[in-house]
Scaffold this active site. Sequence first.
Site, short mmCIF file in Angstrom:
data_model
loop_
_atom_site.label_atom_id
_atom_site.label_comp_id
_atom_site.label_asym_id
_atom_site.label_seq_id
_atom_site.Cartn_x
_atom_site.Cartn_y
_atom_site.Cartn_z
N GLY A 153 6.67 5.22 3.04
CA GLY A 153 5.94 4.99 2.15
C GLY A 153 4.41 5.40 2.94
N ARG A 161 -5.55 17.24 16.93
CA ARG A 161 -6.98 17.43 18.04
C ARG A 161 -6.15 16.43 19.59
NH1 ARG A 161 -11.60 16.33 14.61
NH2 ARG A 161 -11.66 18.43 13.17
N ARG A 210 10.82 10.37 0.85
CA ARG A 210 12.39 9.95 1.72
C ARG A 210 13.52 10.74 1.04
NH1 ARG A 210 9.22 4.82 -0.71
NH2 ARG A 210 8.98 3.63 1.23
N ASP A 237 9.91 1.70 9.97
CA ASP A 237 11.12 1.22 10.50
C ASP A 237 12.38 2.12 10.24
OD1 ASP A 237 10.37 -0.97 12.01
OD2 ASP A 237 11.30 -2.55 10.63
N GLY A 238 12.24 2.83 8.50
CA GLY A 238 13.24 3.52 8.88
C GLY A 238 12.62 5.01 8.97
N THR A 251 2.58 1.64 7.69
CA THR A 251 2.49 0.95 7.21
C THR A 251 1.67 -0.11 6.41
OG1 THR A 251 4.01 -0.87 6.10
CG2 THR A 251 4.01 -0.32 8.24
N ASP A 253 2.57 -3.03 4.75
CA ASP A 253 2.97 -3.91 5.32
C ASP A 253 2.92 -4.79 6.99
OD1 ASP A 253 3.53 -3.50 3.11
OD2 ASP A 253 5.69 -2.53 3.81
N ASP A 273 4.12 -5.24 9.21
CA ASP A 273 6.08 -5.48 8.95
C ASP A 273 6.89 -4.92 9.90
OD1 ASP A 273 6.40 -3.23 7.96
OD2 ASP A 273 7.48 -3.73 6.54
N ARG A 281 -11.74 -13.58 -9.92
CA ARG A 281 -12.49 -14.85 -9.61
C ARG A 281 -13.06 -14.56 -10.34
NH1 ARG A 281 -13.48 -18.86 -5.54
NH2 ARG A 281 -12.14 -17.73 -3.69
N ARG A 313 6.23 -6.56 1.01
CA ARG A 313 6.97 -6.87 1.17
C ARG A 313 7.97 -7.56 1.75
NH1 ARG A 313 9.79 -0.30 2.98
NH2 ARG A 313 8.75 -1.36 5.15
N LYS A 320 -12.79 -28.87 -8.25
CA LYS A 320 -12.17 -27.64 -8.23
C LYS A 320 -12.54 -27.91 -9.52
CE LYS A 320 -10.07 -24.11 -5.80
NZ LYS A 320 -11.14 -23.06 -5.68
N ARG A 378 -2.57 -17.40 -15.56
CA ARG A 378 -2.47 -15.81 -15.34
C ARG A 378 -2.36 -15.42 -14.17
NH1 ARG A 378 -6.11 -13.82 -19.69
NH2 ARG A 378 -5.63 -15.40 -21.89
N HIS A 392 0.47 -0.87 -6.52
CA HIS A 392 -0.03 -0.04 -5.93
C HIS A 392 -1.67 0.45 -5.53
CE1 HIS A 392 4.31 1.80 -5.05
NE2 HIS A 392 4.22 1.28 -4.92
P1 ADP Z 1 9.94 3.91 6.28
O1 ADP Z 1 9.73 4.42 6.96
O2 ADP Z 1 8.74 3.15 5.20
O3 ADP Z 1 10.56 2.60 6.21
P2 ADP Z 1 12.13 4.49 4.59
O4 ADP Z 1 12.83 3.57 4.77
O5 ADP Z 1 11.58 4.74 3.25
O6 ADP Z 1 10.51 3.96 5.19
O7 ADP Z 1 12.46 5.78 5.44
C1 ADP Z 1 12.29 6.57 5.54
C2 ADP Z 1 12.52 7.89 5.90
O8 ADP Z 1 13.63 7.85 6.84
C3 ADP Z 1 13.86 8.09 5.11
O9 ADP Z 1 14.29 8.58 3.60
C4 ADP Z 1 15.51 8.83 5.80
O10 ADP Z 1 15.25 10.17 6.19
C5 ADP Z 1 14.68 7.57 7.68
N1 ADP Z 1 15.92 7.09 7.44
C6 ADP Z 1 15.64 5.85 7.42
N2 ADP Z 1 16.24 5.23 7.88
C7 ADP Z 1 16.98 6.44 8.42
C8 ADP Z 1 18.50 5.55 9.37
N3 ADP Z 1 19.14 4.44 9.28
N4 ADP Z 1 19.59 6.73 10.18
C9 ADP Z 1 18.12 8.23 10.55
N5 ADP Z 1 17.42 8.16 9.52
C10 ADP Z 1 16.56 7.59 8.39
#
Ligand code: ADP
Length: 322
Positions: A13, A27, A74, A105-106, A127, A129, A131, A156, A173, A216, A246, A252
């Site tokens: 993301g 740089r 991704r 993390d991914g 990110t 988030d 997180d 508001r 998330r 209030k 509402r 996004h």
């Molecule tokens: P984020 O980095 O924001 O958490 P994603 O979880 O979508 O986003 O991960 C981004 C990309 O990182 C994935 O599309 C994939 O190519 C790679 N990735 C995610 N998890 C793994 C994993 N367990 N092993 C190898 N590559 C990964």
Amino acid sequence: MSTKTIAVLTSGGDAPGMNAAVRAVVRGGISYGMQVYGVRRGYNGLLNGDVVQMNLRSVSDIIHHGGTTLYTARSPEFNTPEGVQKAANQCRALGIDGVVVIGGDGSFRGARDLTHAGIPCIGVPGTIDNDIACTEYTVGFDTAMNTAMEMVDRLRDTTESHDRCSVVEVMGRRCGDIALNTGIAVGATAILVPEVPYDFDRDVIQRMKFTQKTGKRHFIIIVAEGVGHTAELAKKIEEATGIESRATILGHVQRGGSPTLRDRVMASRMGFHAVELLDQGIGNRVVAFRESKVVDFDITEALEMKRVFDKDLYDVALRISI
Ligand code: ADP
């Protein structure tokens, strides 16, 4: 002087401030005498050879732009052992000695795998988030919170004019940090986060009724993405209180916009730290911000850490939102 060649990519993301991080890597790398490549669309760019040589001017006029000029993606192909090997081979073919991966993390799991395949990688937390367990701060968090705050300020005005209740869902998330901080900043009557279980009657309805008794007449309820059910909550609030309610899901819009000063400075510091590590031949680290210092952790250890929710700040919010 080093003669290393490094590459930088943004993955997963997007987040405001990623450009500032890319700029710092480019740089910073050049200042260390390195050659720096920009990889487009995350790990896909490594697999497809979508790689461009960067110079000092390639990153001019980007520090104030949201999104990522390197684009992000991704990559399902990279997320396989064959994909990782292919990416590592591409790096070797291009003479790339190390890669800075800006993402969540991914993306760091990918950076760990690529390091194990022989290409040292450094993760920079990007990110909105906030997180990522090992760091108190992720690039994009401040801008996203400020955007959410500004949007709720606008809501508001109309909520107040109509004596309504606005139930606003913010992103994050599974992490309630955007909700908690935005909730405090907009004076929300209730803040619902995934880290703290809530009782609808006690934590929403009774709080609204108490503040109503003290005069209030309009209400803001902040709901974290990880709690969800925002439209349903608004309906239940209206049924329980008779106050027109509402639901608004900010979505996004929180991911875009010009990064705040804090995000630009944090991205610059973290991006530069990543270059310093690669210059020393160090890989498999995540850059983090802890106790006002830029530090780094082993990626595997970082991925195993558990996030700590700021319960003290949550308690402050509960005490003063009355
Ligand atoms: P984020 O980095 O924001 O958490 P994603 O979880 O979508 O986003 O991960 C981004 C990309 O990182 C994935 O599309 C994939 O190519 C790679 N990735 C995610 N998890 C793994 C994993 N367990 N092993 C190898 N590559 C990964």
